[in-house]
Enzyme design. Structure first.
Site, PDB file in Angstrom:
ATOM      1  N   GLU A 281      12.515  37.634  -3.579  1.00 56.23           N
ATOM      2  CA  GLU A 281      11.462  38.253  -4.385  1.00 56.23           C
ATOM      3  C   GLU A 281      10.214  38.350  -3.528  1.00 56.23           C
ATOM      4  OE1 GLU A 281      10.321  36.431  -8.149  1.00 56.23           O
ATOM      5  OE2 GLU A 281       8.800  37.982  -8.506  1.00 56.23           O
TER       6      GLU A 281
ATOM      7  N   GLU B 255      14.540  31.105 -12.985  1.00 57.03           N
ATOM      8  CA  GLU B 255      13.332  30.999 -12.163  1.00 57.03           C
ATOM      9  C   GLU B 255      12.802  29.579 -12.162  1.00 57.03           C
ATOM     10  OE1 GLU B 255      10.616  34.870 -12.847  1.00 57.03           O
ATOM     11  OE2 GLU B 255      10.422  33.313 -14.346  1.00 57.03           O
TER      12      GLU B 255
ATOM     13  N   ASP C 238      11.916  40.308 -16.150  1.00 59.56           N
ATOM     14  CA  ASP C 238      11.222  39.120 -15.639  1.00 59.56           C
ATOM     15  C   ASP C 238      10.721  38.265 -16.807  1.00 59.56           C
ATOM     16  OD1 ASP C 238      10.212  37.473 -13.705  1.00 59.56           O
ATOM     17  OD2 ASP C 238       8.748  38.892 -12.924  1.00 59.56           O
TER      18      ASP C 238
ATOM     19  N   GLU D 297      11.342  44.314 -11.028  1.00 57.42           N
ATOM     20  CA  GLU D 297      11.168  43.318 -12.093  1.00 57.42           C
ATOM     21  C   GLU D 297      10.139  43.812 -13.099  1.00 57.42           C
ATOM     22  OE1 GLU D 297      10.423  39.372 -10.721  1.00 57.42           O
ATOM     23  OE2 GLU D 297      12.244  39.320  -9.508  1.00 57.42           O
TER      24      GLU D 297
HETATM   25  O1    G Z   1       8.562  35.759 -12.207  1.00 58.85           O
HETATM   26  P1    G Z   1       7.137  35.693 -11.641  1.00 58.85           P
HETATM   27  O2    G Z   1       7.097  36.904 -10.896  1.00 58.85           O
HETATM   28  O3    G Z   1       6.429  35.289 -12.817  1.00 58.85           O
HETATM   29  O4    G Z   1       7.554  34.427 -10.777  1.00 58.85           O
HETATM   30  C1    G Z   1       7.000  34.157  -9.568  1.00 58.85           C
HETATM   31  C2    G Z   1       6.058  32.985  -9.694  1.00 58.85           C
HETATM   32  O5    G Z   1       6.760  31.754  -9.814  1.00 58.85           O
HETATM   33  C3    G Z   1       5.208  32.862  -8.466  1.00 58.85           C
HETATM   34  O6    G Z   1       3.950  32.459  -8.880  1.00 58.85           O
HETATM   35  C4    G Z   1       5.895  31.752  -7.703  1.00 58.85           C
HETATM   36  O7    G Z   1       5.018  31.146  -6.782  1.00 58.85           O
HETATM   37  C5    G Z   1       6.287  30.848  -8.849  1.00 58.85           C
HETATM   38  N1    G Z   1       7.371  29.904  -8.543  1.00 58.85           N
HETATM   39  C6    G Z   1       8.446  30.121  -7.788  1.00 58.85           C
HETATM   40  N2    G Z   1       9.253  29.035  -7.757  1.00 58.85           N
HETATM   41  C7    G Z   1       8.662  28.109  -8.538  1.00 58.85           C
HETATM   42  C8    G Z   1       9.012  26.763  -8.897  1.00 58.85           C
HETATM   43  O8    G Z   1      10.044  26.212  -8.522  1.00 58.85           O
HETATM   44  N3    G Z   1       8.156  26.126  -9.724  1.00 58.85           N
HETATM   45  C9    G Z   1       7.012  26.700 -10.181  1.00 58.85           C
HETATM   46  N4    G Z   1       6.221  25.966 -10.964  1.00 58.85           N
HETATM   47  N5    G Z   1       6.653  27.951  -9.856  1.00 58.85           N
HETATM   48  C10   G Z   1       7.469  28.655  -9.048  1.00 58.85           C
HETATM   49  O1    G Z   2       3.501  33.188  -6.510  1.00 58.27           O
HETATM   50  P1    G Z   2       2.977  33.791  -7.568  1.00 58.27           P
HETATM   51  O2    G Z   2       1.603  33.177  -7.699  1.00 58.27           O
HETATM   52  O3    G Z   2       3.067  34.770  -6.483  1.00 58.27           O
HETATM   53  O4    G Z   2       2.935  35.034  -8.552  1.00 58.27           O
HETATM   54  C1    G Z   2       2.199  34.967  -9.732  1.00 58.27           C
HETATM   55  C2    G Z   2       2.510  36.122 -10.623  1.00 58.27           C
HETATM   56  O5    G Z   2       1.991  37.324 -10.066  1.00 58.27           O
HETATM   57  C3    G Z   2       3.993  36.328 -10.828  1.00 58.27           C
HETATM   58  O6    G Z   2       4.242  36.169 -12.186  1.00 58.27           O
HETATM   59  C4    G Z   2       4.261  37.734 -10.410  1.00 58.27           C
HETATM   60  O7    G Z   2       4.990  38.404 -11.430  1.00 58.27           O
HETATM   61  C5    G Z   2       2.902  38.371 -10.245  1.00 58.27           C
HETATM   62  N1    G Z   2       2.959  39.209  -9.043  1.00 58.27           N
HETATM   63  C6    G Z   2       3.154  38.800  -7.776  1.00 58.27           C
HETATM   64  N2    G Z   2       3.192  39.853  -6.944  1.00 58.27           N
HETATM   65  C7    G Z   2       3.038  40.966  -7.713  1.00 58.27           C
HETATM   66  C8    G Z   2       3.015  42.359  -7.451  1.00 58.27           C
HETATM   67  O8    G Z   2       3.184  42.812  -6.334  1.00 58.27           O
HETATM   68  N3    G Z   2       2.817  43.194  -8.519  1.00 58.27           N
HETATM   69  C9    G Z   2       2.650  42.747  -9.776  1.00 58.27           C
HETATM   70  N4    G Z   2       2.458  43.630 -10.749  1.00 58.27           N
HETATM   71  N5    G Z   2       2.690  41.432 -10.076  1.00 58.27           N
HETATM   72  C10   G Z   2       2.883  40.547  -9.054  1.00 58.27           C
HETATM   73 MN    MN Z   3       8.840  38.104 -10.787  1.00 53.10          MN
END
Ligand code: G
Ligand code: G
Ligand code: MN
Length: 395
Positions: free
Chosen positions: A174, A351, A294, A264
């Site tokens: 991802e 996730e 997602d 997603e």
């Molecule tokens: O699905 P989304 O796009 O919401 O998910 C990505 C988010 O989940 C990102 O912020 C990523 O850093 C976080 N994430 C990925 N693996 C883990 C984990 O094992 N635990 C927690 N708490 N957050 C995670």
């Molecule tokens: O690791 P993490 O903090 O990366 O991600 C936090 C949230 O931000 C996740 O739930 C993810 O779905 C969203 N996010 C991360 N990258 C992108 C992106 O490129 N586009 C959008 N729309 N959401 C994102």
């Molecule tokens: Mn995601």
């Protein structure tokens, strides 16, 4: 301990507990401040701790009051609750914390076990380090900051692996947006995605992210054989009817098979202008790209969503994966989601998998794939490639 070590505040009227937590926390890489007297709590909050470990029951105070104080202070700390009471009290306090907009990441019933505390602190370390926390003191992000960052190519992707639960193979990555700001350092998406949506810059950012990921795909898959690339698509970007064609042209430009790309979508993406969103989703599939739902389970109407979105994959939201440790309701949701998803011919990915116990539960219920800190945090491209290579060598 360096100044960069995240600050951890532990509040418990029992000095022994404070000492135990402090010792484990410092070994895990935190700077620890212990309070046996909750009166100093609000003062300590001003030092913006990255993590707070809180006893729910102290003489003269209760943890619920302290949670409210944290909400008033706008604390971004990750919270771990402790209690000698039964699990339901912890449940309710956790729900309350979340309702107050706080980030409750863990809970312990006393006596606390060393291994569990250590595992939790280590798994949270990635999330609490970096520029996530000081962000609050940084300048507010303006539209022109984002617009300039786009022009200057300051956005990049970190990649997190997705693993086949049955055989351990890496099957996907991802891509998660990051902003490398020249002064502020690495900025995380919770600080700019919402603003990009508000300022009308999300389409531009979305295209940048898509092209970045697709152009890096060859390098990304170098260390680990055939994988897919998942990118997050903002709700707001499901309005442009040209989007499927433009995306198909983009994968073609970089010689990437359309089926290697997973988009997603979150449920909020569907509520506005539903017909248009469904039109776009259907055509993305017809052009060979894959769709993933997602944060599954967090929206209002899971069944509606399943019926409408022609998805290839469901991603079970990490809140269920975590709560599975202590919450029968969450276990049922996880189990049923796997069952329904697979019945409908979809792959089910969990996730936020952080512990071997969570992975075992998922395996036992036939979940297809997993993503989470247990395997690897989101990391820059070269680290992702190196991680895959090491994993292959070890297999
Ligand atoms: O699905 P989304 O796009 O919401 O998910 C990505 C988010 O989940 C990102 O912020 C990523 O850093 C976080 N994430 C990925 N693996 C883990 C984990 O094992 N635990 C927690 N708490 N957050 C995670
Ligand atoms: O690791 P993490 O903090 O990366 O991600 C936090 C949230 O931000 C996740 O739930 C993810 O779905 C969203 N996010 C991360 N990258 C992108 C992106 O490129 N586009 C959008 N729309 N959401 C994102
Ligand atoms: Mn995601």
């Amino acid at each position: 301990m360096t100044d960069q070590a995240p600050r951890l505040l532990v509040v418990d009227d029992e000095p022994d507990v404070c000492e135990f937590v402090a010792e484990v926390a410092e070994m895990a890489g935190y700077r620890c401040v212990a309070l046996t007297d909750a009166r100093r709590f609000e003062t300590e909050l001003n030092n913006a701790p990255a993590m707070v470990i809180l006893d729910l029951m102290m003489p003269g105070y209760d943890g619920v009051e302290l949670l409210r104080a944290m909400a008033r202070a706008g604390s971004q700390a990750r919270i771990v609750l402790m209690s000698g009471f039964d699990a339901r009290v912890l449940n309710t306090a956790e729900e309350l914390g979340k309702a107050l907009g706080l980030s409750v990441v863990g809970r312990f019933q006393k006596p606390i076990r060393l291994a569990e505390l250590e595992a939790l602190l280590r798994s949270q370390l990635g999330a609490v380090t970096g520029d996530r926390l000081p962000r609050r003191e940084g300048p507010a992000v303006q539209r022109q900051d984002l617009a300039r960052a786009l022009v200057r190519n300051e956005f990049l992707l970190h990649y997190q692996p997705q693993v086949d639960i049955a055989n351990g193979a890496v099957i996907g990555a991802e891509g998660l947006a990051r902003w490398q700001h020249p002064d502020w350092g690495l900025v995380f998406p919770d600080a700019f995605i919402g603003l990009a949506e508000k300022f009308g810059l999300i389409d531009e950012l979305g295209w940048y992210v898509a092209e970045r990921g697709i152009s890096e795909f060859a390098e990304l898959s170098r260390g680990c054989g055939p994988i897919t690339l998942s990118v997050n698509v903002s709700a707001q970007s499901l309005r442009d009817l040209e989007m499927p064609d433009r995306l198909a042209a983009l994968v073609q430009k970089y010689g990437v098979a359309p089926a290697s790309l997973l988009l997603e979508i979150t449920e909020s993406g569907l509520v506005r202008e539903l017909a248009r969103a469904l039109d776009i989703l259907a055509r993305l599939r017809l052009k060979g790209m894959q769709l993933s739902i997602d944060d599954f389970g967090t929206g209002y109407s899971m069944m509606e969503q399943l019926r409408r979105v022609p998805a290839n994959e469901i991603k079970i939201d990490r809140s269920f994966v975590h709560a599975q440790d202590h919450d029968e309701g969450a276990r049922v949701v996880v189990q049923k989601t796997i069952e329904i998803g697979q019945r409908l011919g979809m792959r089910v990915l969990a996730e936020g998998v952080e512990t071997p116990g969570q992975l075992e539960f998922l395996r036992a219920h036939g979940c297809d794939a997993a993503q989470g800190y247990l395997f690897c945090r989101p990391v820059p491209l070269p680290e992702f490639v190196a991680w895959c290579a090491r994993r292959r060598a070890a297999a």
